[in-house]
Design an enzyme around this catalytic site. Structure first.
Site, PDB file in Angstrom:
ATOM      1  CE  LYS A  65     -11.498  22.753 -17.064  1.00  0.00           C
ATOM      2  NZ  LYS A  65     -10.835  23.398 -18.212  1.00  0.00           N
TER       3      LYS A  65
ATOM      4  NE  ARG B 148      -4.333  15.232 -16.195  1.00  0.00           N
ATOM      5  CZ  ARG B 148      -4.832  15.687 -17.360  1.00  0.00           C
ATOM      6  NH1 ARG B 148      -4.647  14.983 -18.461  1.00  0.00           N
ATOM      7  NH2 ARG B 148      -5.518  16.801 -17.399  1.00  0.00           N
TER       8      ARG B 148
ATOM      9  CD  GLU C   5     -12.627  24.002 -23.789  1.00  0.00           C
ATOM     10  OE1 GLU C   5     -12.281  22.898 -23.321  1.00  0.00           O
ATOM     11  OE2 GLU C   5     -13.497  24.123 -24.675  1.00  0.00           O
TER      12      GLU C   5
END
Length: 480
Positions: free
Chosen positions: A276, A266, A41
RNA sequence: UGGGGCGUCGCCAAGCGGUAAGGCGCGGGUCUUUGGAACCCGUAUUCGAAGGUUCGAAUCCUUCCGCCCCAGCCA
């Protein structure tokens, strides 16, 4: 060619995702096709955690003769920006990967809209007019089933009409949403009539204000995968619960060549902020100089810090891919960059704490240039000229007036080799009134030029620096 | 508490019923042309726990324990 430089990548065992891909290839599941995608994104910069996903998606495509798209998951105009898409493209390319196609979920808005209409027509989606709080209240809890919205059974024609008017801009943000009609009693929240579309009167970084309704990730992602004919849609563990919804949508709208979602754990690095949201905070509050601040684990920060693409790829290959939550030791990352730099970085000699040395038998005023090896690990790196003269400096730690038995460096009466220059012997120690060593008087052996002794004398070479050739540099200290 | 996952050496990670790979880290050693380099050696009688099946289990079954994720009109 013998692969003496065989990396972990070539030696790495096949991880569970590659095993699935190989199995599908073997059974001809997708007619021998492998197609992946890396779907960021554009709401921030890429970090080392993304590198793991990038190496996985692009790596699999590369190794198994497939393709990998770079697809921006830009379905939330409020958080996204072109600055991020540019940075992301730079970082992926810098890491050494080239995408088969540069795509945007926003490119599919029209087609996604038609999918939504199709779903409504099938009676599998409806326009809900509950507000956010009500929807939450109706959703139930972990142990209690949710309740059906009073709008759940609107006729298809009314849903179609309302949805068209949502698109048309007739309603304010939040007035209505499009929801899938699945099961409000499902133990999986993602199936309790998930929201598919919401009204957002906001400009989108690519579509401008062409739209005022935007699809949710859960709706856009599987269908974008299907439109691109992705075979293996790889994502992280937290989406595991979303897979039933992914399959439900694909099952309802896609006839053949359905993509399959596969989840992996992850990357987490100890002592490292990988969120993020938090990285954005550090940037926005000015705690760091920007997304590429060398202290950040962003790709651009690591790049600025001196990491190479090779080292990051090597790191990703070494840590493996599995479903177990993991916290990798940063030492693992540091190992990869050290190994890479050790093999290719040119060396220089420097003196941190200088100790003056006067070569008493070296001609006053004479300066000669000696050839110094640039990289002992790599002969092709060549040599450079370094001036050598009567006065020079060595590291203070390389001299001890009263050395222990196994001290191979300089001490009174002892001989030592100056790297790529000459052997020198310490003949005198000059001190000040308080006993501090001011300088060393030494003699050099002219027959040892280049640092080779004709008679096979040995000695660990020491670094040195000619007087007046200094420059002030800041030396990073080891952080331990 | 409902659902979904995961538990093999300090950190990763192979293993898929036949008797615990490898990497990082760590410890020791070798090497007198840098080294925070290279090389060599060492580092899980044991696979979250307890039962069971089997000639044989990290691998199969049962129960238990622990950790992570999910109640955005974020992704």
């Amino acid at each position: 060619m013998a692969d003496q430089h065989s990396t972990a990548a070539t030696a790495a065992p096949v991880d569970f995702i590659r095993a699935i891909v190989d199995e599908d290839l073997a059974t001809g599941k997708h007619h021998g096709r492998v197609s992946t995608r890396f779907p960021p994104e554009p709401n921030g910069y890429l970090h080392i955690g993304h590198a793991k996903s990038i190496c996985l998606n692009f790596g699999i495509a590369q190794e198994r003769g497939g393709s990998c798209n770079l697809r921006f998951d830009d379905t939330n105009p409020a958080k996204e920006d072109v600055e991020y898409v540019d940075a992301i493209k730079d970082d992926v390319a810098w890491l050494g990967f080239m995408w088969s196609a540069e795509l945007y979920a926003s490119d599919y808005f029209e087609r996604l809209y038609r999918f939504a209409v199709e779903l409504i027509t099938q009676g599998k989606a409806y326009v809900d007019s509950l507000n956010g709080d009500q929807i939450r209240a109706y959703r139930g809890t972990l142990t209690e089933a949710g309740k059906n919205s009073p709008y759940r059974d609107r006729p298809v024609s009314e849903n179609l009409d309302l949805f068209a008017r949502m698109r048309g801009g007739e309603f304010a943000d939040g007035a209505h949403v499009l929801r899938a009609k699945i099961d409000m009693a499902s133990p999986n929240f993602n199936l309790r009539d998930p929201t598919l579309y919401r009204i957002r009167h906001a400009a989108h970084h690519r579509t401008g204000d062409a739209w005022c309704i935007y699809p949710m990730y859960d709706f856009a992602h599987p269908l974008s995968d299907a439109l691109e004919r992705i075979t293996h849609s790889i994502c992280t563990l937290e989406f595991e619960d979303h897979r039933p919804l992914y399959d439900w949508l694909v099952g309802a709208l896609i006839d053949e060549d359905r993509p399959r979602q596969i989840e992996f754990a992850r990357l987490n690095l100890n002592y490292t902020v990988m969120s993020k949201r938090k990285l954005l905070q550090l940037v926005q509050q000015g705690v760091v100089s920007g997304w590429n601040d060398p202290r950040l684990p962003t790709i651009s920060g690591l790049r600025r810090r001196g990491y190479t693409p090779e080292s990051i790829r090597d790191f990703c290959a070494r840590i493996g891919v599995a479903k177990k939550e993991n916290v990798i030791d940063v030492a693992q990352l540091e190992h990869s960059i050290r190994e890479d730099l050790n093999r290719r970085a040119p060396r220089v000699m420097t003196v941190l704490r200088p100790l003056k040395v006067v070569l008493t038998n070296y001609p006053e005023g004479q300066v000669e240039e000696v050839d110094v090896i640039n990289n002992p690990e790599d002969a092709s790196a060549g040599t450079r000229k370094v001036p050598f003269s009567r006065v020079l400096y060595i590291e203070r730690d390389d001299f001890l007036e009263d050395p222990p038995k196994k001290f191979f460096r300089l001490s009174p009466g002892k001989e030592v080799r100056l790297r790529c220059a000459y052997f020198i012997t310490c003949t005198e120690v000059v001190k000040d009134g308080r006993g501090e060593i001011l300088e060393l008087r030494c003699t050099y052996d002219p027959s040892t030029r280049g640092g080779d002794s004709p008679d096979g004398r040995k000695g660990t070479p020491r670094g040195w620096r000619k007087a007046k050739r200094s420059s002030i540099t800041s030396i990073p200290t080891r952080s331990t």
